[in-house]
Design a protein around this motif. Sequence first.
Motif, PDB file in Angstrom:
ATOM      1  N   GLU A   1     125.922 117.711  46.264  1.00  0.00           N
ATOM      2  CA  GLU A   1     125.091 116.736  46.976  1.00  0.00           C
ATOM      3  C   GLU A   1     124.212 115.954  46.007  1.00  0.00           C
ATOM      4  OE1 GLU A   1     121.672 116.678  50.495  1.00  0.00           O
ATOM      5  OE2 GLU A   1     122.875 118.497  50.123  1.00  0.00           O
ATOM      6  N   ASN A   2     123.589 116.656  45.057  1.00  0.00           N
ATOM      7  CA  ASN A   2     122.751 115.977  44.065  1.00  0.00           C
ATOM      8  C   ASN A   2     123.579 115.036  43.194  1.00  0.00           C
ATOM      9  OD1 ASN A   2     120.413 117.197  44.906  1.00  0.00           O
ATOM     10  ND2 ASN A   2     120.557 118.885  43.456  1.00  0.00           N
ATOM     11  N   PHE A   3     124.794 115.481  42.832  1.00  0.00           N
ATOM     12  CA  PHE A   3     125.667 114.636  42.018  1.00  0.00           C
ATOM     13  C   PHE A   3     126.026 113.368  42.792  1.00  0.00           C
ATOM     14  CE2 PHE A   3     129.913 113.235  40.737  1.00  0.00           C
ATOM     15  CZ  PHE A   3     129.722 113.053  39.372  1.00  0.00           C
ATOM     16  N   ALA A   4     126.358 113.520  44.066  1.00  0.00           N
ATOM     17  CA  ALA A   4     126.730 112.349  44.874  1.00  0.00           C
ATOM     18  C   ALA A   4     125.563 111.370  44.972  1.00  0.00           C
ATOM     19  CB  ALA A   4     127.174 112.798  46.265  1.00  0.00           C
ATOM     20  N   ARG A   5     124.341 111.898  45.136  1.00  0.00           N
ATOM     21  CA  ARG A   5     123.177 111.007  45.205  1.00  0.00           C
ATOM     22  C   ARG A   5     122.987 110.262  43.891  1.00  0.00           C
ATOM     23  NH1 ARG A   5     120.005 115.270  47.323  1.00  0.00           N
ATOM     24  NH2 ARG A   5     118.582 115.042  45.565  1.00  0.00           N
TER      25      ARG A   5
ATOM     26  N   PHE B   1     125.935 103.804  40.810  1.00  0.00           N
ATOM     27  CA  PHE B   1     127.133 103.004  41.137  1.00  0.00           C
ATOM     28  C   PHE B   1     127.220 102.849  42.655  1.00  0.00           C
ATOM     29  CE2 PHE B   1     128.204 105.850  37.501  1.00  0.00           C
ATOM     30  CZ  PHE B   1     128.177 104.901  36.488  1.00  0.00           C
ATOM     31  N   PRO B   2     126.379 102.043  43.257  1.00  0.00           N
ATOM     32  CA  PRO B   2     126.328 101.950  44.724  1.00  0.00           C
ATOM     33  C   PRO B   2     127.608 101.416  45.357  1.00  0.00           C
ATOM     34  CG  PRO B   2     124.969 100.238  43.709  1.00  0.00           C
ATOM     35  CD  PRO B   2     125.386 101.155  42.615  1.00  0.00           C
ATOM     36  N   GLN B   3     128.459 100.746  44.573  1.00  0.00           N
ATOM     37  CA  GLN B   3     129.670 100.148  45.138  1.00  0.00           C
ATOM     38  C   GLN B   3     130.808 101.159  45.303  1.00  0.00           C
ATOM     39  OE1 GLN B   3     128.672  99.918  42.091  1.00  0.00           O
ATOM     40  NE2 GLN B   3     130.422 100.146  40.695  1.00  0.00           N
TER      41      GLN B   3
ATOM     42  N   ALA C   1     136.131 107.967  45.429  1.00  0.00           N
ATOM     43  CA  ALA C   1     135.854 107.860  43.995  1.00  0.00           C
ATOM     44  C   ALA C   1     134.765 108.846  43.577  1.00  0.00           C
ATOM     45  CB  ALA C   1     135.433 106.429  43.646  1.00  0.00           C
ATOM     46  N   VAL C   2     133.737 108.994  44.422  1.00  0.00           N
ATOM     47  CA  VAL C   2     132.666 109.947  44.126  1.00  0.00           C
ATOM     48  C   VAL C   2     133.228 111.362  44.097  1.00  0.00           C
ATOM     49  CG1 VAL C   2     130.494 110.939  44.956  1.00  0.00           C
ATOM     50  CG2 VAL C   2     130.853 108.463  45.070  1.00  0.00           C
TER      51      VAL C   2
ATOM     52  N   ALA D   1     125.381 100.254  33.375  1.00  0.00           N
ATOM     53  CA  ALA D   1     125.039 101.357  34.272  1.00  0.00           C
ATOM     54  C   ALA D   1     125.896 102.563  33.895  1.00  0.00           C
ATOM     55  CB  ALA D   1     125.292 100.958  35.724  1.00  0.00           C
ATOM     56  N   CYS D   2     125.269 103.693  33.657  1.00  0.00           N
ATOM     57  CA  CYS D   2     126.038 104.861  33.245  1.00  0.00           C
ATOM     58  C   CYS D   2     125.341 106.144  33.679  1.00  0.00           C
ATOM     59  CB  CYS D   2     126.260 104.876  31.723  1.00  0.00           C
ATOM     60  SG  CYS D   2     124.757 105.042  30.752  1.00  0.00           S
ATOM     61  N   LEU D   3     126.133 107.201  33.762  1.00  0.00           N
ATOM     62  CA  LEU D   3     125.655 108.539  34.100  1.00  0.00           C
ATOM     63  C   LEU D   3     126.301 109.502  33.116  1.00  0.00           C
ATOM     64  CD1 LEU D   3     124.225 110.531  36.126  1.00  0.00           C
ATOM     65  CD2 LEU D   3     126.411 110.640  37.328  1.00  0.00           C
TER      66      LEU D   3
END
Length: 483
Positions: A342-346, A352-354, A359-360, A463-465
Amino acid sequence: MWDHQSLFRVSAQLFAEGIFNLLDRTLKPEVFLLGLASARETDEPQAVVVEPATLRYKPADFAGVKARAFALEPDGPREVVYHLHPADHDRYEKLRWYELLRRATEQILEDLTASRGEERLSFCSPPVSLYGYQVVVILQLSAEAYQAYYTLPVPGPGNRPTSLVHAAVQEFLLDCSRALRESDTDDDRPVLDRDYNEVLRAAGRSFMLRAAAGTHGLYDACNGVAALRHEGDEGVGTMLVARRHHPAIVPVLTLESPIPLRDHRRIRKLLELSEDRTALVSDATDVFGLGYLVSPEDPAYEPLFTVHFTRHYSWELSHNEQVMMKVVSNTPRLPQGRVDAENFARAVERIFPQLGADAVSYLWELTQRATEQTNGTILVISEGAAQEAVRLTRQCFRVAPRLMTPSVLRLVTNIDGAVFVAPDGTCHAIGAILDGLATEKGDSSRGSRYNSALRYVESSRYACLAVVVSEDGLIDLLPPMRR
């Protein structure tokens, strides 16, 4: 209260930061002092001192602490400790009164934080008589960070800790009380100079008493076993900790003569017998055989403590399949790093809101595989993965763009350096050496892998993670989630 109270409070604050930042920086410790005039019946606001004076809590907030302590006294005849010498009864009464004051102070702070919407937990030391005041050291921690870790359901006998953080809190407050008592007799003595890791080792031993049902020596025995090799191999195996003939353990093999846990070499040899569900069984004093825990559906099932020997000098303590403490080279740490879906998805949706849910989910699958790399690695998910692969040509291995799969990711993370993938999962480079500008958010207590990833993320044009897996088991998402 006394000339050096501000110096002591600052020293205690730095001491708390040194200890709890080693566990989890999001605990955000805050230390302050409360002084109550020693006269037991005095309960006026002017008889209360708060250090520092600029704190959000004022003396008037604690004006009724003694009245509340009186109210906590149980009704009916008081318990009499007959075995005490008559000369010790006054001391016993004083300690009992100090405990009531401690509990009353914690209750008042709980009411204050709740009424003000502060997500903080408060822990108080027993008062120490000093220069006409009863001085209480108060430690506050972030409730969100503290409660993020699994804790045992109820405190053990004698207020034994429910988690490693709780044990560290108790050890910190104990050290502060010692320092206050010493400052009354020797102003030149160092106030709080104990090594932070030594405090955590003491906390680990204290917490281990819960698993050992009060029996001392289990913590050091586990360290001794983990330090040994058998025929050159690292010690990997499992040990269940429970009383003898526990109904939730099915015996597989029972030793005619139990092996004392202090016999580290023989225990290390027996550890080779543990496999899958089958584990050594110990009562925290001896190892008396092999067995396995019944399934949770069995009526006899009960969550038990389990020691997992993971590699050389490393072991973990679990309860109810929840890792509560990791010990590496005799130094305990919290089980940080298990990235939550859940934290990763947030985090992904924030950066990357698009991206769609599929993909998530795929990036989460890759992240899970990256976190299984025991030697540490970095997975960089970047909108500019292709461009960065070109820019870092001389600092990476560029690859023909292809969809990264979990099995391939396992292979490419066997070498040092970061793996660059686009948000759609396409890989562009492996073994990349990250660059970036120095940042004040760096952490000298962490390794070069963490700090290089932090510098890169902070200065990246795209934008990166970054998913950073350290060799010590810590796993970070950079940039970190905002709480």
